[in-house]
Design a protein around this motif. Sequence first.
Motif, PDB file in Angstrom:
ATOM      1  N   PRO A 106       8.505  11.758  -1.892  1.00  0.00           N
ATOM      2  CA  PRO A 106       9.868  12.210  -2.177  1.00  0.00           C
ATOM      3  C   PRO A 106      10.246  11.940  -3.640  1.00  0.00           C
ATOM      4  CG  PRO A 106       9.815  10.930  -0.146  1.00  0.00           C
ATOM      5  CD  PRO A 106       8.463  10.793  -0.785  1.00  0.00           C
ATOM      6  N   LEU A 107      11.042  12.827  -4.191  1.00  0.00           N
ATOM      7  CA  LEU A 107      11.433  12.686  -5.595  1.00  0.00           C
ATOM      8  C   LEU A 107      12.253  11.420  -5.852  1.00  0.00           C
ATOM      9  CD1 LEU A 107      12.296  16.389  -6.422  1.00  0.00           C
ATOM     10  CD2 LEU A 107      10.308  15.081  -7.196  1.00  0.00           C
ATOM     11  N   ASP A 108      12.927  10.898  -4.810  1.00  0.00           N
ATOM     12  CA  ASP A 108      13.720   9.683  -5.011  1.00  0.00           C
ATOM     13  C   ASP A 108      12.911   8.405  -4.773  1.00  0.00           C
ATOM     14  OD1 ASP A 108      13.507   9.923  -2.266  1.00  0.00           O
ATOM     15  OD2 ASP A 108      15.662   9.689  -1.873  1.00  0.00           O
ATOM     16  N   ASP A 109      11.620   8.541  -4.506  1.00  0.00           N
ATOM     17  CA  ASP A 109      10.748   7.375  -4.341  1.00  0.00           C
ATOM     18  C   ASP A 109      10.559   6.689  -5.694  1.00  0.00           C
ATOM     19  OD1 ASP A 109       7.872   6.118  -4.337  1.00  0.00           O
ATOM     20  OD2 ASP A 109       8.427   6.358  -2.227  1.00  0.00           O
ATOM     21  N   PRO A 110      10.505   5.355  -5.732  1.00  0.00           N
ATOM     22  CA  PRO A 110      10.320   4.648  -7.004  1.00  0.00           C
ATOM     23  C   PRO A 110       9.042   5.033  -7.752  1.00  0.00           C
ATOM     24  CG  PRO A 110      10.996   3.107  -5.305  1.00  0.00           C
ATOM     25  CD  PRO A 110      10.746   4.432  -4.623  1.00  0.00           C
ATOM     26  N   SER A 111       8.034   5.537  -7.058  1.00  0.00           N
ATOM     27  CA  SER A 111       6.804   5.939  -7.746  1.00  0.00           C
ATOM     28  C   SER A 111       6.958   7.280  -8.469  1.00  0.00           C
ATOM     29  CB  SER A 111       5.632   6.004  -6.767  1.00  0.00           C
ATOM     30  OG  SER A 111       5.837   7.023  -5.819  1.00  0.00           O
ATOM     31  N   ALA A 156      14.275  17.270 -14.887  1.00  0.00           N
ATOM     32  CA  ALA A 156      15.272  17.701 -13.901  1.00  0.00           C
ATOM     33  C   ALA A 156      15.327  16.777 -12.693  1.00  0.00           C
ATOM     34  CB  ALA A 156      14.976  19.131 -13.455  1.00  0.00           C
ATOM     35  N   ALA A 157      14.181  16.175 -12.333  1.00  0.00           N
ATOM     36  CA  ALA A 157      14.097  15.322 -11.140  1.00  0.00           C
ATOM     37  C   ALA A 157      14.184  13.831 -11.472  1.00  0.00           C
ATOM     38  CB  ALA A 157      12.785  15.597 -10.407  1.00  0.00           C
ATOM     39  N   ASN A 158      14.348  13.492 -12.745  1.00  0.00           N
ATOM     40  CA  ASN A 158      14.328  12.097 -13.184  1.00  0.00           C
ATOM     41  C   ASN A 158      13.000  11.426 -12.889  1.00  0.00           C
ATOM     42  OD1 ASN A 158      16.975  12.008 -14.295  1.00  0.00           O
ATOM     43  ND2 ASN A 158      17.782  11.933 -12.214  1.00  0.00           N
ATOM     44  N   GLY A 159      11.923  12.195 -12.981  1.00  0.00           N
ATOM     45  CA  GLY A 159      10.575  11.649 -12.820  1.00  0.00           C
ATOM     46  C   GLY A 159       9.818  12.256 -11.660  1.00  0.00           C
ATOM     47  N   LEU A 160       8.478  12.233 -11.806  1.00  0.00           N
ATOM     48  CA  LEU A 160       7.561  12.745 -10.791  1.00  0.00           C
ATOM     49  C   LEU A 160       6.480  11.710 -10.521  1.00  0.00           C
ATOM     50  CD1 LEU A 160       7.010  16.323 -12.270  1.00  0.00           C
ATOM     51  CD2 LEU A 160       8.443  15.733 -10.313  1.00  0.00           C
ATOM     52  N   GLU A 161       5.658  11.956  -9.497  1.00  0.00           N
ATOM     53  CA  GLU A 161       4.471  11.134  -9.260  1.00  0.00           C
ATOM     54  C   GLU A 161       3.567  11.218 -10.479  1.00  0.00           C
ATOM     55  OE1 GLU A 161       2.926  11.174  -4.801  1.00  0.00           O
ATOM     56  OE2 GLU A 161       2.924  13.156  -5.708  1.00  0.00           O
ATOM     57  N   HIS A 162       2.689  10.251 -10.636  1.00  0.00           N
ATOM     58  CA  HIS A 162       1.810  10.217 -11.809  1.00  0.00           C
ATOM     59  C   HIS A 162       0.756  11.319 -11.812  1.00  0.00           C
ATOM     60  CE1 HIS A 162      -1.074   8.334  -9.102  1.00  0.00           C
ATOM     61  NE2 HIS A 162      -1.996   8.529 -10.035  1.00  0.00           N
ATOM     62  N   GLY A 163       0.439  11.892 -10.669  1.00  0.00           N
ATOM     63  CA  GLY A 163      -0.561  12.954 -10.579  1.00  0.00           C
ATOM     64  C   GLY A 163       0.042  14.232 -10.027  1.00  0.00           C
ATOM     65  N   GLU A 222      -0.745  11.215 -15.442  1.00  0.00           N
ATOM     66  CA  GLU A 222      -0.232  10.278 -16.438  1.00  0.00           C
ATOM     67  C   GLU A 222      -0.634   8.876 -16.003  1.00  0.00           C
ATOM     68  OE1 GLU A 222       3.757   8.838 -18.818  1.00  0.00           O
ATOM     69  OE2 GLU A 222       3.861  10.649 -17.612  1.00  0.00           O
ATOM     70  N   ASP A 223      -1.463   8.231 -16.815  1.00  0.00           N
ATOM     71  CA  ASP A 223      -1.901   6.869 -16.528  1.00  0.00           C
ATOM     72  C   ASP A 223      -0.826   5.884 -16.943  1.00  0.00           C
ATOM     73  OD1 ASP A 223      -4.396   7.739 -15.619  1.00  0.00           O
ATOM     74  OD2 ASP A 223      -5.205   7.755 -17.646  1.00  0.00           O
ATOM     75  N   GLY A 224      -0.744   4.778 -16.229  1.00  0.00           N
ATOM     76  CA  GLY A 224       0.215   3.746 -16.557  1.00  0.00           C
ATOM     77  C   GLY A 224      -0.162   3.002 -17.821  1.00  0.00           C
ATOM     78  N   GLY A 225       0.769   2.209 -18.306  1.00  0.00           N
ATOM     79  CA  GLY A 225       0.513   1.415 -19.498  1.00  0.00           C
ATOM     80  C   GLY A 225       0.378   2.284 -20.733  1.00  0.00           C
ATOM     81  N   GLU A 226      -0.488   1.887 -21.615  1.00  0.00           N
ATOM     82  CA  GLU A 226      -0.668   2.601 -22.878  1.00  0.00           C
ATOM     83  C   GLU A 226      -1.934   3.451 -22.843  1.00  0.00           C
ATOM     84  OE1 GLU A 226      -0.467  -0.081 -26.149  1.00  0.00           O
ATOM     85  OE2 GLU A 226       1.332  -1.010 -25.386  1.00  0.00           O
ATOM     86  N   SER A 227      -2.104   4.217 -21.813  1.00  0.00           N
ATOM     87  CA  SER A 227      -3.316   4.997 -21.656  1.00  0.00           C
ATOM     88  C   SER A 227      -3.107   6.414 -22.157  1.00  0.00           C
ATOM     89  CB  SER A 227      -3.767   4.971 -20.204  1.00  0.00           C
ATOM     90  OG  SER A 227      -5.064   5.484 -20.082  1.00  0.00           O
ATOM     91  N   ALA A 228      -3.129   7.414 -21.277  1.00  0.00           N
ATOM     92  CA  ALA A 228      -3.055   8.809 -21.700  1.00  0.00           C
ATOM     93  C   ALA A 228      -2.491   9.680 -20.586  1.00  0.00           C
ATOM     94  CB  ALA A 228      -4.442   9.309 -22.085  1.00  0.00           C
ATOM     95  N   ILE A 229      -2.166  10.899 -20.957  1.00  0.00           N
ATOM     96  CA  ILE A 229      -1.861  11.966 -20.025  1.00  0.00           C
ATOM     97  C   ILE A 229      -3.067  12.895 -20.107  1.00  0.00           C
ATOM     98  CG2 ILE A 229      -0.311  13.877 -19.485  1.00  0.00           C
ATOM     99  CD1 ILE A 229       1.847  12.229 -21.082  1.00  0.00           C
ATOM    100  N   THR A 230      -3.692  13.174 -18.969  1.00  0.00           N
ATOM    101  CA  THR A 230      -4.953  13.899 -18.987  1.00  0.00           C
ATOM    102  C   THR A 230      -4.893  15.131 -18.087  1.00  0.00           C
ATOM    103  OG1 THR A 230      -6.105  11.802 -19.314  1.00  0.00           O
ATOM    104  CG2 THR A 230      -7.457  13.679 -18.641  1.00  0.00           C
ATOM    105  N   ALA A 231      -5.343  16.270 -18.631  1.00  0.00           N
ATOM    106  CA  ALA A 231      -5.527  17.484 -17.851  1.00  0.00           C
ATOM    107  C   ALA A 231      -7.005  17.550 -17.484  1.00  0.00           C
ATOM    108  CB  ALA A 231      -5.119  18.709 -18.653  1.00  0.00           C
TER     109      ALA A 231
END
Length: 95
Positions: free
Chosen positions: A11-16, A57-64, A80-89
Amino acid sequence: MALKLRPQETPLDDPSSRWLFVPDDGKPFRVTAGAIATYTREEIAWCLATLQDTARAANGLEHGQAFDADDGRTPLWIIEDGGESAITALLPSEY
């Protein structure tokens, strides 16, 4: 040809659901060889922009997130990886 963002399971309102997919100096946007071989640069850029707009628009999405192509190509994932990593396609087979 059209790409469509797959609905996320969480769900979009989930903390993740807190990722915004915005690259910066500390979090670069990277694209794997498989993704570049399967999708054009314009398609990949469109997917990233779509994720950014949707996340804003959703105030955030899941990382994948996944995009499906209507022509049967392998889905494109953007993670999107956590920390100081990268966003990868990437393609699912490259995970």
